[in-house]
Write a protein that holds these residues in place. Sequence first.
Motif, PDB file in Angstrom:
ATOM      1  N   VAL A 160       0.866  -1.187   0.000  1.00  0.00           N
ATOM      2  CA  VAL A 160       0.000   0.000   0.000  1.00  0.00           C
ATOM      3  C   VAL A 160       0.900   1.233   0.000  1.00  0.00           C
ATOM      4  O   VAL A 160       1.790   1.342   0.844  1.00  0.00           O
ATOM      5  N   PRO A 161       0.712   2.170  -0.929  1.00  0.00           N
ATOM      6  CA  PRO A 161       1.630   3.315  -1.036  1.00  0.00           C
ATOM      7  C   PRO A 161       1.624   4.163   0.230  1.00  0.00           C
ATOM      8  O   PRO A 161       0.561   4.615   0.671  1.00  0.00           O
ATOM      9  N   PRO A 162       2.807   4.387   0.845  1.00  0.00           N
ATOM     10  CA  PRO A 162       2.874   5.180   2.069  1.00  0.00           C
ATOM     11  C   PRO A 162       2.368   6.600   1.861  1.00  0.00           C
ATOM     12  O   PRO A 162       1.812   7.195   2.780  1.00  0.00           O
ATOM     13  N   SER A 163       2.534   7.114   0.630  1.00  0.00           N
ATOM     14  CA  SER A 163       2.121   8.501   0.399  1.00  0.00           C
ATOM     15  C   SER A 163       0.631   8.684   0.667  1.00  0.00           C
ATOM     16  O   SER A 163       0.203   9.687   1.229  1.00  0.00           O
ATOM     17  N   LEU A 164      -0.168   7.677   0.277  1.00  0.00           N
ATOM     18  CA  LEU A 164      -1.610   7.754   0.514  1.00  0.00           C
ATOM     19  C   LEU A 164      -1.910   7.801   2.010  1.00  0.00           C
ATOM     20  O   LEU A 164      -2.709   8.607   2.473  1.00  0.00           O
ATOM     21  N   LEU A 165      -1.223   6.900   2.742  1.00  0.00           N
ATOM     22  CA  LEU A 165      -1.458   6.832   4.183  1.00  0.00           C
ATOM     23  C   LEU A 165      -1.031   8.131   4.852  1.00  0.00           C
ATOM     24  O   LEU A 165      -1.707   8.648   5.745  1.00  0.00           O
ATOM     25  N   GLU A 166       0.102   8.689   4.394  1.00  0.00           N
ATOM     26  CA  GLU A 166       0.599   9.922   4.995  1.00  0.00           C
ATOM     27  C   GLU A 166      -0.356  11.073   4.701  1.00  0.00           C
ATOM     28  O   GLU A 166      -0.657  11.883   5.584  1.00  0.00           O
ATOM     29  N   ALA A 167      -0.846  11.110   3.474  1.00  0.00           N
ATOM     30  CA  ALA A 167      -1.780  12.182   3.129  1.00  0.00           C
ATOM     31  C   ALA A 167      -3.014  12.110   4.016  1.00  0.00           C
ATOM     32  O   ALA A 167      -3.494  13.134   4.530  1.00  0.00           O
ATOM     33  N   ALA A 168      -3.520  10.888   4.225  1.00  0.00           N
ATOM     34  CA  ALA A 168      -4.697  10.721   5.078  1.00  0.00           C
ATOM     35  C   ALA A 168      -4.372  11.112   6.504  1.00  0.00           C
ATOM     36  O   ALA A 168      -5.199  11.720   7.202  1.00  0.00           O
ATOM     37  N   ALA A 169      -3.157  10.792   6.957  1.00  0.00           N
ATOM     38  CA  ALA A 169      -2.766  11.138   8.322  1.00  0.00           C
ATOM     39  C   ALA A 169      -2.718  12.651   8.486  1.00  0.00           C
ATOM     40  O   ALA A 169      -3.171  13.195   9.502  1.00  0.00           O
ATOM     41  N   VAL A 170      -2.183  13.333   7.489  1.00  0.00           N
ATOM     42  CA  VAL A 170      -2.131  14.793   7.542  1.00  0.00           C
ATOM     43  C   VAL A 170      -3.543  15.364   7.633  1.00  0.00           C
ATOM     44  O   VAL A 170      -3.805  16.345   8.334  1.00  0.00           O
ATOM     45  N   ASP A 171      -4.474  14.709   6.938  1.00  0.00           N
ATOM     46  CA  ASP A 171      -5.866  15.147   7.006  1.00  0.00           C
ATOM     47  C   ASP A 171      -6.534  14.758   8.323  1.00  0.00           C
ATOM     48  O   ASP A 171      -7.723  15.022   8.503  1.00  0.00           O
ATOM     49  N   GLY A 172      -5.806  14.104   9.194  1.00  0.00           N
ATOM     50  CA  GLY A 172      -6.327  13.822  10.520  1.00  0.00           C
ATOM     51  C   GLY A 172      -6.961  12.456  10.706  1.00  0.00           C
ATOM     52  O   GLY A 172      -7.623  12.209  11.702  1.00  0.00           O
ATOM     53  N   ALA A 173      -6.763  11.547   9.760  1.00  0.00           N
ATOM     54  CA  ALA A 173      -7.334  10.203   9.924  1.00  0.00           C
ATOM     55  C   ALA A 173      -6.413   9.365  10.809  1.00  0.00           C
ATOM     56  O   ALA A 173      -5.207   9.312  10.578  1.00  0.00           O
ATOM     57  N   GLY A 174      -6.966   8.715  11.804  1.00  0.00           N
ATOM     58  CA  GLY A 174      -6.181   7.880  12.706  1.00  0.00           C
ATOM     59  C   GLY A 174      -5.834   6.553  12.055  1.00  0.00           C
ATOM     60  O   GLY A 174      -6.292   6.254  10.956  1.00  0.00           O
ATOM     61  N   PRO A 175      -5.014   5.742  12.733  1.00  0.00           N
ATOM     62  CA  PRO A 175      -4.561   4.463  12.157  1.00  0.00           C
ATOM     63  C   PRO A 175      -5.706   3.532  11.776  1.00  0.00           C
ATOM     64  O   PRO A 175      -5.676   2.919  10.705  1.00  0.00           O
ATOM     65  N   LEU A 176      -6.704   3.441  12.633  1.00  0.00           N
ATOM     66  CA  LEU A 176      -7.799   2.508  12.348  1.00  0.00           C
ATOM     67  C   LEU A 176      -8.609   2.967  11.147  1.00  0.00           C
ATOM     68  O   LEU A 176      -8.973   2.162  10.277  1.00  0.00           O
ATOM     69  N   LEU A 177      -8.866   4.270  11.086  1.00  0.00           N
ATOM     70  CA  LEU A 177      -9.628   4.822   9.963  1.00  0.00           C
ATOM     71  C   LEU A 177      -8.849   4.642   8.662  1.00  0.00           C
ATOM     72  O   LEU A 177      -9.403   4.259   7.627  1.00  0.00           O
ATOM     73  N   ARG A 178      -7.537   4.887   8.726  1.00  0.00           N
ATOM     74  CA  ARG A 178      -6.706   4.704   7.526  1.00  0.00           C
ATOM     75  C   ARG A 178      -6.748   3.259   7.068  1.00  0.00           C
ATOM     76  O   ARG A 178      -6.802   2.963   5.883  1.00  0.00           O
ATOM     77  N   PHE A 179      -6.699   2.353   8.045  1.00  0.00           N
ATOM     78  CA  PHE A 179      -6.736   0.935   7.683  1.00  0.00           C
ATOM     79  C   PHE A 179      -8.059   0.610   6.994  1.00  0.00           C
ATOM     80  O   PHE A 179      -8.089  -0.043   5.944  1.00  0.00           O
ATOM     81  N   ALA A 180      -9.147   1.088   7.577  1.00  0.00           N
ATOM     82  CA  ALA A 180     -10.466   0.747   7.049  1.00  0.00           C
ATOM     83  C   ALA A 180     -10.725   1.402   5.696  1.00  0.00           C
ATOM     84  O   ALA A 180     -11.328   0.798   4.806  1.00  0.00           O
ATOM     85  N   ARG A 181     -10.268   2.648   5.527  1.00  0.00           N
ATOM     86  CA  ARG A 181     -10.630   3.395   4.323  1.00  0.00           C
ATOM     87  C   ARG A 181      -9.608   3.303   3.204  1.00  0.00           C
ATOM     88  O   ARG A 181      -9.930   3.524   2.043  1.00  0.00           O
ATOM     89  N   ILE A 182      -8.348   3.045   3.545  1.00  0.00           N
ATOM     90  CA  ILE A 182      -7.318   3.009   2.493  1.00  0.00           C
ATOM     91  C   ILE A 182      -6.744   1.606   2.324  1.00  0.00           C
ATOM     92  O   ILE A 182      -6.833   1.008   1.253  1.00  0.00           O
ATOM     93  N   SER A 183      -6.177   1.054   3.405  1.00  0.00           N
ATOM     94  CA  SER A 183      -5.493  -0.239   3.271  1.00  0.00           C
ATOM     95  C   SER A 183      -6.468  -1.342   2.860  1.00  0.00           C
ATOM     96  O   SER A 183      -6.215  -2.083   1.914  1.00  0.00           O
ATOM     97  N   LEU A 184      -7.592  -1.416   3.568  1.00  0.00           N
ATOM     98  CA  LEU A 184      -8.517  -2.529   3.339  1.00  0.00           C
ATOM     99  C   LEU A 184      -9.008  -2.583   1.886  1.00  0.00           C
ATOM    100  O   LEU A 184      -8.937  -3.633   1.251  1.00  0.00           O
ATOM    101  N   PRO A 185      -9.494  -1.450   1.328  1.00  0.00           N
ATOM    102  CA  PRO A 185      -9.901  -1.512  -0.080  1.00  0.00           C
ATOM    103  C   PRO A 185      -8.745  -1.891  -1.007  1.00  0.00           C
ATOM    104  O   PRO A 185      -8.936  -2.614  -1.986  1.00  0.00           O
ATOM    105  N   MET A 186      -7.525  -1.420  -0.658  1.00  0.00           N
ATOM    106  CA  MET A 186      -6.415  -1.696  -1.567  1.00  0.00           C
ATOM    107  C   MET A 186      -5.974  -3.151  -1.529  1.00  0.00           C
ATOM    108  O   MET A 186      -5.448  -3.665  -2.510  1.00  0.00           O
ATOM    109  N   ILE A 187      -6.170  -3.808  -0.380  1.00  0.00           N
ATOM    110  CA  ILE A 187      -5.794  -5.219  -0.322  1.00  0.00           C
ATOM    111  C   ILE A 187      -7.004  -6.118  -0.603  1.00  0.00           C
ATOM    112  O   ILE A 187      -6.931  -7.337  -0.445  1.00  0.00           O
ATOM    113  N   GLY A 188      -8.099  -5.506  -1.035  1.00  0.00           N
ATOM    114  CA  GLY A 188      -9.311  -6.274  -1.340  1.00  0.00           C
ATOM    115  C   GLY A 188      -9.070  -7.476  -2.246  1.00  0.00           C
ATOM    116  O   GLY A 188      -9.505  -8.589  -1.940  1.00  0.00           O
TER     117      GLY A 188
END
Lengths: 300, 326
Positions: free
Chosen positions: B214-242
């Motif tokens: 999963v591209p770190p840049s996506l996760l970092e961008a979401a983190a900057v927008d204030g998404a916590g680890p669990l939210l990032r996992f649910a909204r970014i990682s999970l769909p990408m590893i679908g």
Amino acid sequence: MVERTRGIDIACHGILILGGLLVCLPIYFAFVVGSHTVGDVLAVPPPWLPGREFFANAWAAWEKGNLGRLFVNSFIVAAGIAVGKIAVSLLSAFAIAYFRFRWRMLAFWLIFVSLMLPVEVRILPTYEAVANVALPLQWLIDALDLGRWLGIEVTLDWNMMNSYGGLILPLVASATATFLFRQFFLTVPEELAEAARIDGASPLRFFRSVLLPLSVSNIVALGIILFLYGWNQYLWPLLFTTDKNMATAVIGLKDLIPQSDTEPAWNVAMNAALLVMLPPVIVVIALQRWLVKGLVDAGK
Amino acid sequence: MRASTSLSPALPGPVVTAPRRRRVAPAGGTRGLKRAHFREARLPLLLLLPQLLVLLLFFFIPALRALSQSFVLTDPFGNSVQFVWLDNFRRLIESPEYRSSIGVTFWFTLAQNALTIVMALVLAFATDRVLRGRGFYRSVILLPYAIAPVIAGILWAFLFNTAVGPISFVLHGLGIDWDPNRHGIDAFLLVTFAASWKHICYDYIFLIAALLSVPPSLLEAAAVDGAGPLLRFARISLPMIGPTIFFLVVMNFVYGFFETFAIVDAVTHGGPGGATMILVYKVYIDGFVHIDLGSSAAQSVLMMIFALVLTVLQFRYVERNVNYDV
């Protein structure tokens, strides 16, 4: 990561420790029971800590289970499956990826079809095939009525039960490895083959001097997976070995498990379980990086 | 990985082959074949021979035998053979044992699948988060991969053994009447635990590999927008590893269907009362214990059809990654 999240990090460690404990729980109790006497095993409450009889039980298991002989069998079968499958797969993947010839499509699809059906679904006919490998030839002879032409009764019989061939070959007959190597060959730069041709190398020379060295890491990774697969086989050794001396370690272990009408020697049985799982566990711990690479590659 | 036939520039080098190519692929390559290929007639056939021979003897002939046996009725000694069309299949579908076996297999694979995927996801997420000891955790969780299914079955059968098992002892202490030899549901749970325990590591490896990609840049961008680890996992990682999860679900079905034979044989022998009689075990019992060849062959054929369906599903995922055109 980007931010500090102590709570979640601690929870993650907690989850991983719990997961690790869950993995170790059965192994730990096998060790505990494997180091007690039968009397201690049957005690109420059961023992929770290791005892002192581990090596005595290990020796008993080794003797009683004929494990010396069975370990040799397991090594031969596991190595045979790994080497055999990799060898035939390398050759056929090379043929499919690097040659243009008349029956290429047919060969590709014949191999591809075998990818779809796991051996477990053809238990009985495969058993027959191993019981007499020459049977197809016999049908041919019967169908053509060759016996009458030659003036003799032709009966072919080539029984592979209780032989290493019978244990190894049915498991070599699937094409997963072929497709893994084919995929890998397709990623090898075209320039290498072109250069080899310009240098006047024959196809086999190119295979041996360029392709094989490039494939070493794939071969090792796949070899580990196949060795584990072979060592841990159960159904086929169970069917194809009636002679106790030709069984594999996993089958020998099963015979040591106490049944309702035998002495409840769980201490010896559990010790034997640890012994039989030891070689593959060592392989996984020592060669983990390669194993993971092989698995993820094979899944692609 | 995509087949890289079109990666190298189409140089008009000395190895331009096939002077009269009838079907020229648009991207300048013959798909699935190296552009720099050899044109020899006999050598490739010789190279293919070992594999084709092994496949013929131990794959194609047995598979065709299963197909032909499923249409005939043979007595156990092979003396008389009678062609009965689809009778074996009809008998099978009508038999209550077979129907119950289908149900058992369905619930078993489903339960095993859910347990395995969820546990593996949680463990993979946690491994992805922690920095210290990651390698150690991974090594431990990987261990069951080394252990044979039959040994996994034996280990769990011991833990839950009513006479000597420590977990049974605890359960009985809690007043639970645990007995997998008498209660179907207990036996079913025991087989499910053993099968899942053995297979979590497999899903775990793939999920970790997928999470790493999963591209770190996506996760970092979401983190900057204030998404916590669990939210990032649910909204970014999970769909990408679908796609990986889908692949694993199919692989878990394959595992549950075909590779759990050893666990059932070691732990419950299909009992009590058929509560753990999964389809693979029933083929074995009917073929080798009851010597009902027609029924066993018909069961094999039905399982082949199911295996084909699973493979097609699997390739719907795989075809995105691999080009299987020749």
